[in-house]
Write a protein that holds these residues in place. Structure first.
Motif, mmCIF file in Angstrom:
data_model
loop_
_atom_site.group_PDB
_atom_site.id
_atom_site.type_symbol
_atom_site.label_atom_id
_atom_site.label_comp_id
_atom_site.label_asym_id
_atom_site.label_seq_id
_atom_site.Cartn_x
_atom_site.Cartn_y
_atom_site.Cartn_z
ATOM 1 N N LEU A 277 0.817 -1.209 0.000
ATOM 2 C CA LEU A 277 0.000 0.000 0.000
ATOM 3 C C LEU A 277 0.852 1.261 0.000
ATOM 4 C CD1 LEU A 277 -2.887 -1.010 2.426
ATOM 5 C CD2 LEU A 277 -3.049 -0.611 -0.039
ATOM 6 N N SER A 278 1.992 1.246 0.677
ATOM 7 C CA SER A 278 2.853 2.432 0.652
ATOM 8 C C SER A 278 3.426 2.648 -0.747
ATOM 9 C CB SER A 278 3.976 2.317 1.685
ATOM 10 O OG SER A 278 4.934 1.340 1.324
ATOM 11 N N THR A 279 3.688 1.558 -1.460
ATOM 12 C CA THR A 279 4.154 1.666 -2.843
ATOM 13 C C THR A 279 3.062 2.246 -3.731
ATOM 14 O OG1 THR A 279 5.620 -0.243 -2.564
ATOM 15 C CG2 THR A 279 5.075 0.385 -4.809
ATOM 16 N N ALA A 280 1.867 1.665 -3.655
ATOM 17 C CA ALA A 280 0.756 2.143 -4.478
ATOM 18 C C ALA A 280 0.394 3.580 -4.163
ATOM 19 C CB ALA A 280 -0.459 1.237 -4.280
ATOM 20 N N ALA A 281 0.544 3.987 -2.897
ATOM 21 C CA ALA A 281 0.173 5.341 -2.499
ATOM 22 C C ALA A 281 0.945 6.398 -3.270
ATOM 23 C CB ALA A 281 0.402 5.513 -0.999
ATOM 24 N N THR A 286 -3.588 12.716 -4.865
ATOM 25 C CA THR A 286 -4.112 13.419 -3.701
ATOM 26 C C THR A 286 -4.051 12.553 -2.457
ATOM 27 O OG1 THR A 286 -6.412 12.686 -3.976
ATOM 28 C CG2 THR A 286 -5.734 14.673 -5.192
ATOM 29 N N GLU A 287 -3.955 13.202 -1.307
ATOM 30 C CA GLU A 287 -3.984 12.478 -0.044
ATOM 31 C C GLU A 287 -5.329 11.812 0.168
ATOM 32 O OE1 GLU A 287 -3.627 13.433 4.726
ATOM 33 O OE2 GLU A 287 -2.547 14.724 3.301
ATOM 34 N N ARG A 291 -6.026 7.890 1.220
ATOM 35 C CA ARG A 291 -6.815 7.478 2.380
ATOM 36 C C ARG A 291 -7.984 6.577 1.966
ATOM 37 N NH1 ARG A 291 -5.360 9.812 7.055
ATOM 38 N NH2 ARG A 291 -4.047 11.678 6.960
ATOM 39 N N ALA A 292 -8.580 6.872 0.827
ATOM 40 C CA ALA A 292 -9.683 6.039 0.351
ATOM 41 C C ALA A 292 -9.199 4.624 0.050
ATOM 42 C CB ALA A 292 -10.318 6.660 -0.883
ATOM 43 N N ALA A 293 -8.019 4.497 -0.558
ATOM 44 C CA ALA A 293 -7.467 3.169 -0.863
ATOM 45 C C ALA A 293 -7.154 2.403 0.415
ATOM 46 C CB ALA A 293 -6.216 3.312 -1.723
ATOM 47 N N LEU A 294 -6.550 3.074 1.392
ATOM 48 C CA LEU A 294 -6.228 2.406 2.650
ATOM 49 C C LEU A 294 -7.493 1.981 3.374
ATOM 50 C CD1 LEU A 294 -3.310 4.556 4.135
ATOM 51 C CD2 LEU A 294 -3.207 2.682 2.508
ATOM 52 N N CYS A 300 -5.757 -0.389 8.449
ATOM 53 C CA CYS A 300 -4.646 0.323 7.819
ATOM 54 C C CYS A 300 -4.723 1.819 8.138
ATOM 55 C CB CYS A 300 -4.674 0.135 6.305
ATOM 56 S SG CYS A 300 -4.236 -1.521 5.793
ATOM 57 N N ARG A 301 -3.561 2.429 8.310
ATOM 58 C CA ARG A 301 -3.514 3.858 8.629
ATOM 59 C C ARG A 301 -2.411 4.553 7.838
ATOM 60 N NH1 ARG A 301 -3.920 2.241 14.345
ATOM 61 N NH2 ARG A 301 -1.705 2.751 14.594
ATOM 62 N N LEU A 302 -2.695 5.771 7.419
ATOM 63 C CA LEU A 302 -1.673 6.637 6.854
ATOM 64 C C LEU A 302 -0.995 7.341 8.015
ATOM 65 C CD1 LEU A 302 -0.354 7.894 4.334
ATOM 66 C CD2 LEU A 302 -2.147 9.651 4.396
ATOM 67 N N GLU A 303 0.233 6.941 8.322
ATOM 68 C CA GLU A 303 0.925 7.476 9.491
ATOM 69 C C GLU A 303 1.607 8.802 9.208
ATOM 70 O OE1 GLU A 303 0.665 6.411 12.402
ATOM 71 O OE2 GLU A 303 0.039 4.304 12.273
#
Length: 308
Positions: A277-281, A286-287, A291-294, A300-303
């Motif tokens: 997910l960090s790779t795909a992000a 846009t942020e 967040r929608a993907a996570l 899962c969290r965007l830290e």
């Protein structure tokens, strides 16, 4: 995603000091640190245990075994044989598990995470080595064999579209961390920090509290019974330093992603999931999209996220 290791942008800042009542009740045990390599990245194990050297040796052996599954640089690894032959009979369970997770993240990110970019990565890498831009013809040939729909996965066989190839370097380091965590948990261990290029914590810091993980872009993330992965589009580039293009490729455009993000850190229960997910992000503009993907994955969290 890249066939060479992404430069790791996380460091742990726990000092190796004497610990009260760590892994064995009534003992004062030092924090043992083992260091090695996993898929080209620095690997570290931190724990306080009387048998720490023997445990570390088992971890090193398990990493070596998993390199024989996931490495693109070992000619006889399962992944290398699959890419070379186009099919792999009786694939290892770990490869099946990794590809299953990759498929879930591919679908959840609308194709942004796509291990079939390996032929495209090869075109960009070879062009960078030659000091030129990739030719349109080479890019077209690479894109023609890409696509997750060309990967057929069954318990007894994996088959690729003719000419296709996979890279798992946007997910396999996390998967290795998860497998090490499973191995140690089965032995009854906790209060362990595993770093294979992505972090996986079993419990917290044996000195008390969470494992403190500092981010290169600033700040820190407390980690306990959780995983953390960070991607940096310019952590590794095609070409020299910041003048080169990002190693993370957009499968739809067939080109390196714009370096709009400096660093993105994602936490999850699984290091493999956080890694992917960090790779795909990095491919989202846009942020809110990140967040929608996570949000499609529980827990899962965007830290942390920072712009270039």
């Amino acid at each position: 995603m890249s066939t060479i290791s992404r430069r790791r942008v996380l460091t742990i800042f726990a000092a190796a000091t004497a610990l009260p009542a760590a892994a064995l009740a009534g003992s004062d045990l030092p924090l043992h640190t083992w260091q090695g390599r996993a898929l080209g990245a620095r690997a570290t194990l931190r724990l306080a245990h009387a048998d720490a050297p023997a445990i570390s040796a088992r971890v090193a052996a398990e990493i070596d075994r998993l390199e024989d599954v996931f490495s693109l640089f070992r000619p006889e690894s399962a992944l290398s044989r699959l890419n070379r032959q186009g099919t792999l009979e009786t694939p290892p369970f770990e490869l099946l598990q990794c590809l299953s997770l990759a498929g879930r993240v591919h679908d959840a990110t609308e194709g942004r995470f796509d291990p079939t970019v390996q032929p495209l990565w090869r075109v960009h890498a070879e062009a960078a080595i030659a000091g030129r831009a990739p030719s349109a013809a080479d890019l077209d040939r690479a894109r023609a064999v890409m696509g997750w729909d060309g990967v057929e996965i069954a318990p007894d066989r994996i088959t690729l579209r003719p000419g296709a190839a996979l890279t798992l370097n946007g997910i396999a380091q996390g998967v290795i961390a998860d497998r090490i965590a499973d191995l140690l948990a089965a032995e009854g261990l906790d209060h362990v920090l595993i770093d294979t290029g992505e972090f996986r914590a079993l419990g917290g810091d044996p000195r008390g509290g969470d494992w403190p993980v500092r981010l290169a872009a600033g700040g820190e993330v407390p980690l306990r019974s959780r995983a953390l992965a960070t991607s940096a589009p310019r952590g590794t580039t095609f070409g020299e330093g910041l003048s080169g293009e990002s190693h993370i490729l957009d499968p739809k455009r067939g080109a390196p992603v714009p370096a709009r993000w400096r660093e993105i850190s994602v936490s999850a229960r699984s290091a493999g999931l956080a890694d992917a997910l960090s790779t795909a992000a990095c491919l989202y503009p846009t942020e809110a999209g990140i967040r929608a993907a996570l949000g499609r994955f529980s827990g899962c969290r965007l830290e942390s996220i920072s712009r270039s």
